[in-house]
Design a protein around this motif. Structure first.
Motif, PDB file in Angstrom:
ATOM      1  N   GLY A   1      -2.672  -3.482  -4.003  1.00  0.00           N
ATOM      2  CA  GLY A   1      -1.366  -2.910  -4.308  1.00  0.00           C
ATOM      3  C   GLY A   1      -0.332  -3.962  -4.643  1.00  0.00           C
ATOM      4  O   GLY A   1       0.469  -3.796  -5.575  1.00  0.00           O
ATOM      5  N   ILE A   2      -0.335  -5.071  -3.904  1.00  0.00           N
ATOM      6  CA  ILE A   2       0.638  -6.135  -4.155  1.00  0.00           C
ATOM      7  C   ILE A   2       0.393  -6.791  -5.510  1.00  0.00           C
ATOM      8  O   ILE A   2       1.326  -7.006  -6.296  1.00  0.00           O
ATOM      9  CB  ILE A   2       0.584  -7.187  -3.027  1.00  0.00           C
ATOM     10  CG1 ILE A   2       1.086  -6.586  -1.720  1.00  0.00           C
ATOM     11  CG2 ILE A   2       1.406  -8.422  -3.395  1.00  0.00           C
ATOM     12  CD1 ILE A   2       0.924  -7.493  -0.518  1.00  0.00           C
ATOM     13  N   LEU A   3      -0.866  -7.098  -5.809  1.00  0.00           N
ATOM     14  CA  LEU A   3      -1.185  -7.799  -7.050  1.00  0.00           C
ATOM     15  C   LEU A   3      -0.978  -6.932  -8.287  1.00  0.00           C
ATOM     16  O   LEU A   3      -0.692  -7.449  -9.368  1.00  0.00           O
ATOM     17  CB  LEU A   3      -2.635  -8.298  -7.004  1.00  0.00           C
ATOM     18  CG  LEU A   3      -2.915  -9.415  -5.980  1.00  0.00           C
ATOM     19  CD1 LEU A   3      -4.406  -9.714  -5.907  1.00  0.00           C
ATOM     20  CD2 LEU A   3      -2.139 -10.674  -6.334  1.00  0.00           C
ATOM     21  N   THR A   4      -1.139  -5.609  -8.137  1.00  0.00           N
ATOM     22  CA  THR A   4      -0.948  -4.701  -9.279  1.00  0.00           C
ATOM     23  C   THR A   4       0.367  -3.933  -9.211  1.00  0.00           C
ATOM     24  O   THR A   4       0.631  -3.094 -10.072  1.00  0.00           O
ATOM     25  CB  THR A   4      -2.107  -3.699  -9.361  1.00  0.00           C
ATOM     26  OG1 THR A   4      -2.159  -2.930  -8.141  1.00  0.00           O
ATOM     27  CG2 THR A   4      -3.428  -4.412  -9.562  1.00  0.00           C
ATOM     28  N   GLN A   5       1.167  -4.209  -8.172  1.00  0.00           N
ATOM     29  CA  GLN A   5       2.469  -3.571  -7.996  1.00  0.00           C
ATOM     30  C   GLN A   5       2.345  -2.050  -7.911  1.00  0.00           C
ATOM     31  O   GLN A   5       3.130  -1.314  -8.496  1.00  0.00           O
ATOM     32  CB  GLN A   5       3.424  -3.974  -9.124  1.00  0.00           C
ATOM     33  CG  GLN A   5       3.695  -5.467  -9.184  1.00  0.00           C
ATOM     34  CD  GLN A   5       4.654  -5.852 -10.287  1.00  0.00           C
ATOM     35  OE1 GLN A   5       4.935  -5.085 -11.197  1.00  0.00           O
ATOM     36  NE2 GLN A   5       5.178  -7.070 -10.216  1.00  0.00           N
ATOM     37  N   ARG A   6       1.338  -1.590  -7.156  1.00  0.00           N
ATOM     38  CA  ARG A   6       1.145  -0.164  -6.929  1.00  0.00           C
ATOM     39  C   ARG A   6       1.611   0.164  -5.509  1.00  0.00           C
ATOM     40  O   ARG A   6       0.961  -0.201  -4.529  1.00  0.00           O
ATOM     41  CB  ARG A   6      -0.320   0.222  -7.109  1.00  0.00           C
ATOM     42  CG  ARG A   6      -0.794   0.263  -8.555  1.00  0.00           C
ATOM     43  CD  ARG A   6      -2.232   0.750  -8.603  1.00  0.00           C
ATOM     44  NE  ARG A   6      -2.676   1.072  -9.940  1.00  0.00           N
ATOM     45  CZ  ARG A   6      -3.336   0.250 -10.743  1.00  0.00           C
ATOM     46  NH1 ARG A   6      -3.624  -0.973 -10.324  1.00  0.00           N
ATOM     47  NH2 ARG A   6      -3.715   0.630 -11.951  1.00  0.00           N
ATOM     48  N   SER A   7       2.725   0.858  -5.399  1.00  0.00           N
ATOM     49  CA  SER A   7       3.310   1.152  -4.087  1.00  0.00           C
ATOM     50  C   SER A   7       2.418   2.074  -3.261  1.00  0.00           C
ATOM     51  O   SER A   7       2.381   1.964  -2.029  1.00  0.00           O
ATOM     52  CB  SER A   7       4.687   1.784  -4.262  1.00  0.00           C
ATOM     53  OG  SER A   7       4.629   2.964  -5.057  1.00  0.00           O
ATOM     54  N   VAL A   8       1.699   2.984  -3.926  1.00  0.00           N
ATOM     55  CA  VAL A   8       0.817   3.892  -3.196  1.00  0.00           C
ATOM     56  C   VAL A   8      -0.292   3.108  -2.494  1.00  0.00           C
ATOM     57  O   VAL A   8      -0.600   3.360  -1.322  1.00  0.00           O
ATOM     58  CB  VAL A   8       0.215   4.941  -4.144  1.00  0.00           C
ATOM     59  CG1 VAL A   8      -0.831   5.792  -3.415  1.00  0.00           C
ATOM     60  CG2 VAL A   8       1.298   5.834  -4.721  1.00  0.00           C
ATOM     61  N   ALA A   9      -0.897   2.155  -3.208  1.00  0.00           N
ATOM     62  CA  ALA A   9      -1.962   1.345  -2.621  1.00  0.00           C
ATOM     63  C   ALA A   9      -1.432   0.508  -1.457  1.00  0.00           C
ATOM     64  O   ALA A   9      -2.102   0.350  -0.433  1.00  0.00           O
ATOM     65  CB  ALA A   9      -2.586   0.441  -3.686  1.00  0.00           C
ATOM     66  N   ILE A  10      -0.210  -0.019  -1.612  1.00  0.00           N
ATOM     67  CA  ILE A  10       0.385  -0.799  -0.528  1.00  0.00           C
ATOM     68  C   ILE A  10       0.579   0.081   0.702  1.00  0.00           C
ATOM     69  O   ILE A  10       0.261  -0.320   1.835  1.00  0.00           O
ATOM     70  CB  ILE A  10       1.734  -1.398  -0.973  1.00  0.00           C
ATOM     71  CG1 ILE A  10       1.516  -2.424  -2.089  1.00  0.00           C
ATOM     72  CG2 ILE A  10       2.454  -2.048   0.210  1.00  0.00           C
ATOM     73  CD1 ILE A  10       2.810  -2.971  -2.672  1.00  0.00           C
ATOM     74  N   SER A  11       1.077   1.290   0.492  1.00  0.00           N
ATOM     75  CA  SER A  11       1.297   2.213   1.609  1.00  0.00           C
ATOM     76  C   SER A  11      -0.009   2.563   2.303  1.00  0.00           C
ATOM     77  O   SER A  11      -0.086   2.603   3.539  1.00  0.00           O
ATOM     78  CB  SER A  11       1.985   3.489   1.103  1.00  0.00           C
ATOM     79  OG  SER A  11       3.240   3.201   0.516  1.00  0.00           O
ATOM     80  N   VAL A  12      -1.052   2.822   1.509  1.00  0.00           N
ATOM     81  CA  VAL A  12      -2.357   3.145   2.084  1.00  0.00           C
ATOM     82  C   VAL A  12      -2.889   1.972   2.893  1.00  0.00           C
ATOM     83  O   VAL A  12      -3.424   2.144   3.996  1.00  0.00           O
ATOM     84  CB  VAL A  12      -3.359   3.538   0.977  1.00  0.00           C
ATOM     85  CG1 VAL A  12      -4.766   3.677   1.550  1.00  0.00           C
ATOM     86  CG2 VAL A  12      -2.933   4.846   0.318  1.00  0.00           C
ATOM     87  N   GLY A  13      -2.738   0.761   2.351  1.00  0.00           N
ATOM     88  CA  GLY A  13      -3.195  -0.429   3.066  1.00  0.00           C
ATOM     89  C   GLY A  13      -2.487  -0.611   4.394  1.00  0.00           C
ATOM     90  O   GLY A  13      -3.117  -0.919   5.415  1.00  0.00           O
TER      91      GLY A  13
END
Length: 286
Positions: A178-190
């Motif tokens: 999420g951080i490397l691709t700037q995807r907030s959903v992935a960051i939240s899931v992580g």
């Protein structure tokens, strides 16, 4: 390569390494050593598909704006294939690695290309005339590596420690992706996975950080391999599923990348299931 006992490399190990290096050598030779007209005959044209091009398109790469397409795939292949191999050696399943790699190389280009053709041409109506690249196969290796990491946890760690390791792995995988691709959903899931994992350490089902550290101290070399594999896995997923699908005036085939990841996971899962089933049948007969 008997990593568990000695670091000495034999002639057989060197031969295996050379076999793994043959693949990037072939891709490089095709790119730099053949004419553009010949390479164009290997490309998959969605408007006029030929059966053999569903496989040969994995051998050729885009020349615009340079050789970045080829180099990216070569680096991805080399970073992913060696951790896959070493982890299977540690799990005493090296044969599974070579069989899995053979299946990925022989079958995944067809599956990946067919999926791209159906998604872009038949469903979306895009008339892509230059579908090419090894990226889908690299994605399959990323999926194979993911499963190899999980199987190493399951085989080499006690259950509570393995549960903690798996939770941390998926948490950091999603967070890093999420951080490397700037995807907030992935960051939240992580973040949610990591919070849930640490909350689980208060129960008897998930080991504490101290127990994981103790296991790491007892298995220093394997721990290092796992750390490197996890880092490579995060990078592999990020490269396979980028946030920007346009690059160098072309379109990144994210469908091929995604299908490749799923195919690699399926291959690893099928081989493990076959191995467990064969072992169970052997025990029954005995």
């Amino acid at each position: 390569m008997e990593l568990l006992e000695t670091s000495q490399i034999t002639y057989r190990d060197v031969l295996k390494i050379l076999v793994l290096l043959v693949i990037p050598a072939v891709l490089t030779a095709i790119y730099y050593g053949t004419s553009l007209s010949l390479q164009q005959t290997l490309v998959l044209d969605h408007t006029n598909p030929r059966l053999h091009n569903f496989w040969t398109n994995a051998l050729v790469h885009d020349h615009r704006p340079g050789d970045g397409h080829l180099i990216g795939n070569l680096v991805g292949y080399l970073l992913l294939v060696f951790p896959c191999w070493i982890l299977q050696i540690y799990c005493e399943q090296e044969r599974r690695f070579w069989l899995g790699l053979g299946i990925i190389l022989a079958i995944s280009p067809f599956i990946i290309s067919a999926s791209s053709y159906l998604a872009f041409y038949e469903i979306l109506g895009f008339e892509i005339q230059n579908d090419r690249g090894f990226s889908g196969v690299v994605g399959a290796l990323a999926g194979f590596l993911l499963m190899s990491i999980l199987y190493t946890f399951a085989q080499k760690q006690e259950e509570p420690v393995a549960v903690l390791s798996m939770g941390l792995y998926f948490g950091y995988l999603m967070l890093g992706f999420g951080i490397l691709t700037q995807r907030s959903v992935a960051i939240s899931v992580g973040v949610l996975i990591l919070c849930g994992t640490f909350a689980g350490t208060r129960t008897s089902h998930v080991a504490s950080a101290a127990e994981l550290s103790e296991w790491g101290n007892k298995n220093g070399r394997l721990s290092l391999v796992l750390l490197v594999s996890i880092l490579v896995s995060v990078l592999g997923f990020t490269a396979s599923l980028p946030s920007d699908i346009t690059s160098g005036g072309g379109l990144t085939n994210i469908v091929a990348h995604g299908v490749g990841i799923l195919f690699g996971m399926a291959v690893a899962g099928s081989l493990r299931y076959h191995h467990k089933r064969s072992s169970a049948e052997g025990s029954t007969v005995a």
